[in-house]
Design a protein around this motif. Structure first.
Motif, short mmCIF file in Angstrom:
data_model
loop_
_atom_site.label_atom_id
_atom_site.label_comp_id
_atom_site.label_asym_id
_atom_site.label_seq_id
_atom_site.Cartn_x
_atom_site.Cartn_y
_atom_site.Cartn_z
N UNK A 66 -20.43 -31.28 -63.36
CA UNK A 66 -20.47 -29.92 -63.58
C UNK A 66 -20.12 -29.58 -64.87
N UNK A 67 -21.00 -28.79 -65.61
CA UNK A 67 -20.58 -28.23 -66.97
C UNK A 67 -20.46 -26.61 -66.80
N UNK A 68 -19.28 -26.08 -67.28
CA UNK A 68 -18.60 -24.68 -66.99
C UNK A 68 -18.66 -24.07 -68.52
N UNK A 69 -18.65 -22.85 -68.60
CA UNK A 69 -18.31 -21.89 -69.79
C UNK A 69 -17.52 -20.90 -69.43
N UNK A 70 -16.63 -20.15 -70.34
CA UNK A 70 -16.12 -20.89 -71.34
C UNK A 70 -14.87 -21.66 -71.15
N UNK A 71 -14.41 -22.49 -72.12
CA UNK A 71 -13.33 -23.42 -71.64
C UNK A 71 -12.29 -22.36 -71.35
#
Length: 259
Positions: free
Chosen positions: A254-259
Motif C-alpha cells: 500500500x502507498x499512502x500520502x502524506x507521510x
C-alpha cells in the motif's frame, strides 16, 4: 580426515557445488549445499576439503539487487509493504532468509517444517499469520534417469505441490495470496498448475538459498495498484528464468500520502 561441519566439493561432479557435511555414516557423508537448496550424499574418497569462510557476506549483493528495482519517493509518500510467511524445510536457510527480510525492513515470519509435514500444517500457519505472500520451500532434487513429467521422479516436489494446493484452497484468489513454491530442481509445471504464482525450476537446475526470498521481497515492495515487471523480478534471482518462473502478479504494498 573429514568431520561434520567441513566444507567440501565432489570430485565426480568436477567440484561444481560447495557443500557442508551434515552427517557421516561409516564411509558415506551426507551433504547440504552451502548456497543451493540441495541435499546429496557421497563416499568420503570422492570429497575434496575446501577452506572457506562460513559467512553469507554475498547476501548483501542480493539485498542491493532488490533495492535497485525500487523507486520510492520518501519525501511525500509512506509505504506499507506486504506481510510474508516463509515456510522452509531447512532451518539454516530459513534463518538466512529471515535475516534477508529484516535487512529489507519487511514484516516476515518463518516456520521450519519437514517438507512431508507442510501439507497438514499449512492452513494452521495461514490462519495464524494471515500473510500476503507465502513461501513454500526447502530441499528437492530430480532423480537421475527418471521422467521429468512424473511427480515421483522428485524428492519433495509432491510435498510442495500438496502444500500449494492446500494453501490455494485456503485462498483461491492468486492476487490476494501470492505463493512462491519449490526448491532445487523442483517440478515447475505441477507447482504452477497447483496454484503457485512463482515456482522452481523450469530447467530443473539448482536454485540459490535466497531465491525464494528475493522474489517474495520484490513483490512485498511493489505497489498494490501495479503489476510487477515479471522479467525484471525473475532476473533478480541467481539463475534467472532457468531457475524460477511465474505469472504476472500485482504487488501487495500500500502507498499512502502524506507521510
Amino acid at each position: 580426515m573429514f568431520k561434520v561441519g567441513d566444507f567440501v566439493t565432489r570430485k565426480s561432479y568436477n567440484n561444481d557445488i560447495l557443500f557442508v557435511i551434515v552427517d557421516i555414516n561409516d564411509s558415506l557423508a551426507y551433504l547440504k549445499g552451502k548456497d543451493v537448496r540441495l541435499y546429496a550424499d557421497s563416499t568420503l574418497d570422492d570429497l575434496v576439503l575446501v577452506d572457506v569462510n562460513n559467512s553469507n557476506s554475498d547476501d548483501r549483493n542480493d539485498i542491493l539487487k532488490v533495492k535497485t528495482m525500487l523507486s520510492l519517493d520518501r519525501s511525500e509518500y509512506f509505504y506499507l509493504p506486504g506481510k510474508i510467511l516463509h515456510i522452509d524445510g531447512d532451518k539454516d536457510y530459513l534463518k538466512r532468509c529471515i535475516d534477508f527480510y529484516k535487512e529489507m525492513h519487511l514484516e516476515a515470519y518463518g516456520v521450519n517444517l519437514l517438507e512431508s509435514d507442510m501439507e497438514k500444517e499449512i492452513c494452521n500457519c495461514l490462519n495464524e499469520y494471515k500473510p500476503d505472500i507465502l513461501v513454500i520451500t526447502g530441499h528437492d532434487s530430480f532423480k537421475k534417469n527418471k521422467d521429468k513429467n512424473e511427480i515421483n521422479s522428485y524428492q519433495n516436489s509432491e510435498n510442495f505441490v500438496k502444500a500449494t494446493i492446500k494453501a490455494r484452497e485456503f485462498e483461491r484468489n492468486q492476487d490476494k495470496l501470492i505463493i512462491i513454491a519449490g526448491a532445487c530442481q523442483s517440478f515447475y509445471e505441477d507447482l504452477i498448475k497447483a496454484g503457485a504464482n512463482f515456482a522452481s525450476s523450469p530447467k530443473r537446475i539448482n536454485i540459490h538459498a535466497l531465491d525464494p526470498a528475493i522474489i517474495a521481497s520484490s513483490i512485498a515492495l511493489s505497489p498494490k495498484n501495479k503489476e510487477i515487471d515479471l522479467l525484471s523480478v525473475i532476473e533478480k534471482t541467481h539463475y534467472g528464468s532457468a531457475g524460477v518462473g511465474g505469472i504476472i502478479t500485482p504487488g501487495v504494498m500500500y502507498v499512502g500520502y502524506p507521510r
